[in-house]
Write an enzyme that holds these catalytic residues in place. Structure first.
Site, PDB file in Angstrom:
ATOM      1  N   ALA A 102      -3.008  -4.126  -2.023  1.00  0.00           N
ATOM      2  CA  ALA A 102      -2.031  -3.975  -0.962  1.00  0.00           C
ATOM      3  C   ALA A 102      -2.386  -5.140   0.163  1.00  0.00           C
ATOM      4  O   ALA A 102      -2.594  -6.325  -0.474  1.00  0.00           O
ATOM      5  CB  ALA A 102      -1.839  -2.651  -0.472  1.00  0.00           C
ATOM      6  N   CYS A 103      -2.197  -4.831   1.358  1.00  0.00           N
ATOM      7  CA  CYS A 103      -2.171  -5.871   2.457  1.00  0.00           C
ATOM      8  C   CYS A 103      -3.671  -6.330   2.587  1.00  0.00           C
ATOM      9  O   CYS A 103      -4.038  -7.407   2.908  1.00  0.00           O
ATOM     10  CB  CYS A 103      -1.931  -5.275   3.691  1.00  0.00           C
ATOM     11  SG  CYS A 103      -0.096  -4.913   3.739  1.00  0.00           S
ATOM     12  N   SER A 104      -4.792  -5.672   1.917  1.00  0.00           N
ATOM     13  CA  SER A 104      -5.870  -6.225   1.923  1.00  0.00           C
ATOM     14  C   SER A 104      -6.298  -7.108   0.706  1.00  0.00           C
ATOM     15  O   SER A 104      -7.491  -7.167   0.357  1.00  0.00           O
ATOM     16  CB  SER A 104      -7.267  -4.766   2.127  1.00  0.00           C
ATOM     17  OG  SER A 104      -6.809  -4.392   3.342  1.00  0.00           O
TER      18      SER A 104
END
Ligand code: COA
Length: 372
Positions: free
Chosen positions: A155-157
């Site tokens: 995801a965002c990481s």
């Protein structure tokens, strides 16, 4: 073990942008039409009228003013409210591949490399436009890089996790140069009819080249360390997947797009991010007073202000925690890399900073960089 050097970054920004006012105008046209359609049920008290959205709320709650998107027309059509991205023939590059190739060429220019210097490609992002063949292998093909390629998703990481994987491979000798790309089409998983989140995301693609110090052709940034953390949470979730067709009852439901409990995310993630950055610096023998930049994930301005205040022990000056979310919104894994790409020039040798992303999982990744 060899040192790992970040020698280039690249950015693809879609040509169209949508302001908060444009987004809200479309949303409110749809709300009024829905309320009119449901007039009888609302009058009878069986339904609540849908509330309108508001630009002032969006800017105050998130710091977002606009976002770049792959298709403005489809998103701003009140009858549609989602991007129109036509299917392509299998022989043409896919949309994510095209974004990745553009950002990669930008990064190669900075690193003074050509595609055939690259040993491996990692495509790391929140959403792949298909399960297989890996988008990364397609990027490898259209760029003309050799070696191997694979996709990964945290995801965002995704970008910081990708950077740790790439660093470890270079340190262990399984590759000398790796391209890590983040083609994020976040508007594809955003529910533009959800008032709580319709303003959150934008589209962009970033690219990073990491090299072994003995082959790097530019000074770049030394990777002083990478650190990853995850802990399961349902507060940011998307249930779209290949088994959806095996559970017809859930097809088209809201949970097959991005859903979040933003308040809880804010409260639970901020302290953990500040803790990770502080401990990562401490364990690397770097005093916080030596850090001149935090290139943070770009989801919410107040979140970044709180995290940087906790890390520095005081309010951060604007240049110490650069903001790009006002212009780009949340571009998932690309956000912290855009902040680095746009706000790392002209820093003198020895300058230190932390590139840090956080998001669904929960997940946090931090990369400590030192200018050479
Ligand atoms: N326009 C007007 N009002 C709105 C609105 C909109 N678009 N969206 C929500 N509201 C209202 C809510 O209904 C609520 O009203 P109430 O107080 O009468 O119940 C009020 O505004 C506050 O809503 P809330 O959702 O609590 O706002 P918030 O201050 O938490 O801000 C976010 C919302 C999403 C901007 C914020 O929580 C956030 O960014 N969190 C972090 C999320 C994150 O980082 N996610 C990572 C994603 S990868």
């Amino acid at each position: 073990m060899t040192d790992v050097i970040l020698t280039g970054t690249g950015l693809y920004t879609p040509p169209s942008a949508i302001t908060n006012d444009e987004l809200v105008t479309c949303f409110n046209i749809w709300v009024r039409a829905e309320n009119k359609r449901n007039h009888a049920a609302i009058e009878a008290g069986e339904n609540q009228p849908l509330p309108e959205s508001c630009s002032a709320f969006i800017e105050k709650a998130s710091g977002i003013r606009s976002r770049y998107v792959m298709d403005k027309e489809g998103i701003l059509d009140p009858e549609r409210m989602l991007p129109r991205i036509p299917e392509r023939n299998n022989d043409e590059p896919s949309v994510q591949c095209e974004m990745a190739v553009t950002a990669a060429k930008d990064a190669f220019g900075q690193a003074r490399l050509s595609a055939d210097d690259i040993d491996g490609v990692i495509v790391a992002c929140s959403n792949m436009q298909r399960p297989y063949p890996a988008v990364a292998v397609e990027v490898q093909h259209f760029l003309g890089t050799s070696g191997f390629a694979f996709d990964m998703n945290v995801a965002c990481s995704s970008a910081t996790f990708g950077l740790q994987v790439a660093s470890d491979m270079i340190r262990s000798g399984s590759a000398r140069r790796i391209l890590m790309v983040n083609p994020e089409i976040c508007t594809g998983h955003l529910n533009f009819r959800d008032r709580d989140s319709h303003f959150i995301f934008g589209d962009a693609c970033t690219a990073v080249v990491l090299e072994s110090a003995d082959v790097a052709r530019t000074e770049g940034w030394k990777v002083r360390g990478t650190r990853l953390w995850t802990s399961f949470s349902n507060n940011i979730r998307n249930n779209a997947g290949f088994l959806n067709r095996a559970a017809e009852e859930g097809l088209g439901a809201r949970d097959k797009l991005f859903v979040q409990n933003g308040r809880k995310v804010f409260k639970e993630v901020c302290p953990q991010v500040a803790k990770q950055i502080t401990e990562h610096l401490g364990d690397s023998g770097i005093p916080v007073s030596d850090v001149s930049r935090l290139w943070l994930h770009q989801a919410n301005l107040a979140m970044n202000q709180l995290i940087s205040k906790k890390v520095f022990g005081r309010e951060a000056r604007p240049e110490e925690a650069p903001v790009i979310l006002d212009e780009y919104a949340n571009t998932s894994s690309a956000g912290s890399v855009i902040a680095f790409h746009k706000h790392s020039q002209g820093m003198k040798a020895g300058s230190k900073g932390v590139l840090c992303s956080f998001g669904a999982g929960y997940s946090i990744g931090s990369v400590i960089l030192e200018k050479r």
